[in-house]
Design a protein around this motif. Structure first.
Motif, mmCIF file in Angstrom:
data_model
loop_
_atom_site.group_PDB
_atom_site.id
_atom_site.type_symbol
_atom_site.label_atom_id
_atom_site.label_comp_id
_atom_site.label_asym_id
_atom_site.label_seq_id
_atom_site.Cartn_x
_atom_site.Cartn_y
_atom_site.Cartn_z
ATOM 1 N N LEU A 130 4.464 10.609 3.300
ATOM 2 C CA LEU A 130 4.338 9.560 2.295
ATOM 3 C C LEU A 130 4.612 8.244 3.013
ATOM 4 C CD1 LEU A 130 4.070 8.621 -0.668
ATOM 5 C CD2 LEU A 130 6.539 8.949 -0.877
ATOM 6 N N SER A 131 3.645 7.334 2.992
ATOM 7 C CA SER A 131 3.781 6.055 3.685
ATOM 8 C C SER A 131 3.706 4.910 2.686
ATOM 9 C CB SER A 131 2.662 5.887 4.722
ATOM 10 O OG SER A 131 2.776 6.879 5.708
ATOM 11 N N LEU A 132 4.660 3.992 2.805
ATOM 12 C CA LEU A 132 4.734 2.819 1.950
ATOM 13 C C LEU A 132 4.788 1.592 2.843
ATOM 14 C CD1 LEU A 132 7.728 4.115 -0.197
ATOM 15 C CD2 LEU A 132 5.299 4.415 -0.708
ATOM 16 N N ALA A 133 4.072 0.552 2.503
ATOM 17 C CA ALA A 133 4.104 -0.659 3.320
ATOM 18 C C ALA A 133 3.895 -1.878 2.438
ATOM 19 C CB ALA A 133 3.030 -0.616 4.399
ATOM 20 N N GLY A 134 4.581 -2.941 2.805
ATOM 21 C CA GLY A 134 4.434 -4.209 2.104
ATOM 22 C C GLY A 134 4.530 -5.340 3.101
ATOM 23 N N ARG A 135 3.847 -6.438 2.796
ATOM 24 C CA ARG A 135 3.802 -7.572 3.709
ATOM 25 C C ARG A 135 3.955 -8.872 2.950
ATOM 26 N NH1 ARG A 135 -1.102 -9.498 6.983
ATOM 27 N NH2 ARG A 135 0.080 -11.082 8.016
ATOM 28 N N THR A 163 0.839 -1.193 0.000
ATOM 29 C CA THR A 163 0.000 0.000 0.000
ATOM 30 C C THR A 163 0.876 1.246 0.000
ATOM 31 O OG1 THR A 163 -0.099 0.141 2.413
ATOM 32 C CG2 THR A 163 -1.856 -1.097 1.330
ATOM 33 N N ALA A 164 0.316 2.326 -0.484
ATOM 34 C CA ALA A 164 0.971 3.632 -0.446
ATOM 35 C C ALA A 164 -0.101 4.683 -0.182
ATOM 36 C CB ALA A 164 1.680 3.929 -1.765
ATOM 37 N N THR A 165 0.213 5.619 0.681
ATOM 38 C CA THR A 165 -0.671 6.760 0.931
ATOM 39 C C THR A 165 0.176 8.014 1.008
ATOM 40 O OG1 THR A 165 -0.518 6.473 3.335
ATOM 41 C CG2 THR A 165 -2.366 5.412 2.242
ATOM 42 N N LYS A 166 -0.398 9.118 0.575
ATOM 43 C CA LYS A 166 0.318 10.382 0.711
ATOM 44 C C LYS A 166 -0.634 11.451 1.225
ATOM 45 C CE LYS A 166 -0.029 11.713 -4.093
ATOM 46 N NZ LYS A 166 0.528 12.339 -5.245
ATOM 47 N N THR A 167 -0.179 12.088 2.268
ATOM 48 C CA THR A 167 -0.855 13.238 2.866
ATOM 49 C C THR A 167 0.274 14.224 3.158
ATOM 50 O OG1 THR A 167 -0.722 12.163 5.030
ATOM 51 C CG2 THR A 167 -2.779 11.893 3.819
ATOM 52 N N ASP A 168 0.427 14.630 4.406
ATOM 53 C CA ASP A 168 1.619 15.397 4.783
ATOM 54 C C ASP A 168 2.836 14.483 4.814
ATOM 55 O OD1 ASP A 168 0.083 17.641 5.041
ATOM 56 O OD2 ASP A 168 -0.097 17.510 7.214
ATOM 57 N N PHE A 186 10.417 -0.461 -5.090
ATOM 58 C CA PHE A 186 8.964 -0.488 -5.016
ATOM 59 C C PHE A 186 8.374 0.251 -6.185
ATOM 60 C CE2 PHE A 186 10.597 3.085 -2.624
ATOM 61 C CZ PHE A 186 9.864 4.159 -3.127
ATOM 62 N N ASP A 187 7.184 -0.134 -6.556
ATOM 63 C CA ASP A 187 6.327 0.557 -7.511
ATOM 64 C C ASP A 187 4.910 0.244 -7.043
ATOM 65 O OD1 ASP A 187 4.968 1.746 -9.584
ATOM 66 O OD2 ASP A 187 6.134 0.762 -11.171
ATOM 67 N N ILE A 188 4.297 1.188 -6.353
ATOM 68 C CA ILE A 188 3.032 0.933 -5.660
ATOM 69 C C ILE A 188 1.976 1.926 -6.125
ATOM 70 C CG2 ILE A 188 1.913 0.718 -3.403
ATOM 71 C CD1 ILE A 188 4.727 0.354 -2.187
ATOM 72 N N ASN A 189 0.789 1.401 -6.374
ATOM 73 C CA ASN A 189 -0.347 2.251 -6.754
ATOM 74 C C ASN A 189 -0.977 2.877 -5.501
ATOM 75 O OD1 ASN A 189 -0.041 1.489 -9.425
ATOM 76 N ND2 ASN A 189 -1.409 -0.254 -9.196
#
Length: 156
Positions: free
Chosen positions: A59-64, A52-57, A152-155
């Motif tokens: 940028l967070s990336l996570a993989g499991r 997953t990836a989210t961006k607000t203030d 990484f390459d995350i949508n």
């Protein structure tokens, strides 16, 4: 206390990731989401359950990946829609975590007090983020693990 909160937050972030299986049965691509991988102790760790990836203030990336809580989590604080570039981890308040389980001693963290590394964003737009990462994290016992060749390459 800070370590406990940090570890709890990282665990909750990984636990919140949906578990969508690879549609083609292999290759590390999580269908519709992208990929995240890195090398730890000479072994490639491929996030094949969810990314997953989210961006607000920030940028967070996570993989499991499969097993007992394994994964990578990267947060670039104060990102504020920044663009491509290299972002330092550790003393900047931005952080990375390599998890090899759910217990505190299996969480290797870069933070304001331990570890270092960097994330290079090579592409980012409204649909995805792509780049590389490397870092050395430390667990609660002081043991370190180095993550190299991360990519990484995350949508979104």
């Amino acid at each position: 206390m800070k370590k406990t909160i940090l570890l709890l937050c990282s665990f909750l972030m990984l636990a919140a990731i949906s578990c969508k299986k690879d549609s083609n049965g292999g290759g590390g691509l999580v269908s519709g989401q992208g990929y995240m991988r890195g090398t730890v102790d000479g072994v490639v760790k491929e996030c094949d359950l969810a990314v997953t990836a989210t961006k607000t203030d920030a940028l967070s990336l996570a993989g499991r990946w499969g097993g007992a809580g394994g994964g990578f989590t990267i947060t670039i604080n104060n990102y504020n829609n920044g663009g491509p570039g290299t972002y330092q981890l550790g003393l900047t308040g931005s952080m990375a975590i390599y998890s090899d389980g759910t217990a505190a001693e299996t969480q290797y963290v870069t933070s304001m007090v331990a570890g270092s590394g960097s994330v290079t964003i090579t592409e980012i737009n409204n649909t995805h983020v792509k780049g590389t990462f490397t870092f050395t994290g430390r667990n609660t016992s002081g043991t370190t693990k180095t993550v190299s060749n991360g990519e990484f390459d995350i949508n979104f």
